[in-house]
Design a protein around this motif. Sequence first.
Motif, PDB file in Angstrom:
ATOM      1  N   ILE A  60       0.831  -1.206   0.000  1.00  0.00           N
ATOM      2  CA  ILE A  60       0.000   0.000   0.000  1.00  0.00           C
ATOM      3  C   ILE A  60       0.863   1.252   0.000  1.00  0.00           C
ATOM      4  O   ILE A  60       0.597   2.206  -0.738  1.00  0.00           O
ATOM      5  N   ASN A  63       2.623   1.630  -3.562  1.00  0.00           N
ATOM      6  CA  ASN A  63       1.791   1.822  -4.736  1.00  0.00           C
ATOM      7  C   ASN A  63       0.809   2.979  -4.633  1.00  0.00           C
ATOM      8  O   ASN A  63       0.387   3.513  -5.667  1.00  0.00           O
ATOM      9  N   TYR A  64       0.403   3.347  -3.453  1.00  0.00           N
ATOM     10  CA  TYR A  64      -0.641   4.360  -3.357  1.00  0.00           C
ATOM     11  C   TYR A  64      -0.210   5.621  -2.614  1.00  0.00           C
ATOM     12  O   TYR A  64      -0.666   6.711  -2.952  1.00  0.00           O
ATOM     13  N   LYS A  67       3.672   7.333  -4.288  1.00  0.00           N
ATOM     14  CA  LYS A  67       3.741   7.362  -5.744  1.00  0.00           C
ATOM     15  C   LYS A  67       4.728   8.320  -6.248  1.00  0.00           C
ATOM     16  O   LYS A  67       4.980   9.323  -6.376  1.00  0.00           O
TER      17      LYS A  67
END
Length: 67
Positions: A60, A63-64, A67
């Motif tokens: 998490i 990737n989120y 970024k």
Amino acid sequence: MKNEHNKDSLSGFWFIVSNAVPPIGFFLYLKHRKRFPNKARRALTSAVIGVPIAVIVGFIMNNYILK
């Protein structure tokens, strides 16, 4: 007469640390497995639960959030 040195329970601090850093939990398991089996089992359980949590949180974060 109680034996105060025979406490077979993992403290809350070490439970949290072994959950957050699983290698510490595995080390605590190896260290206490013969003399304190309940303490060792709780450290191992916490470490095993901490591995998938670390993988999910890392996924998490990478990737989120970062970024």
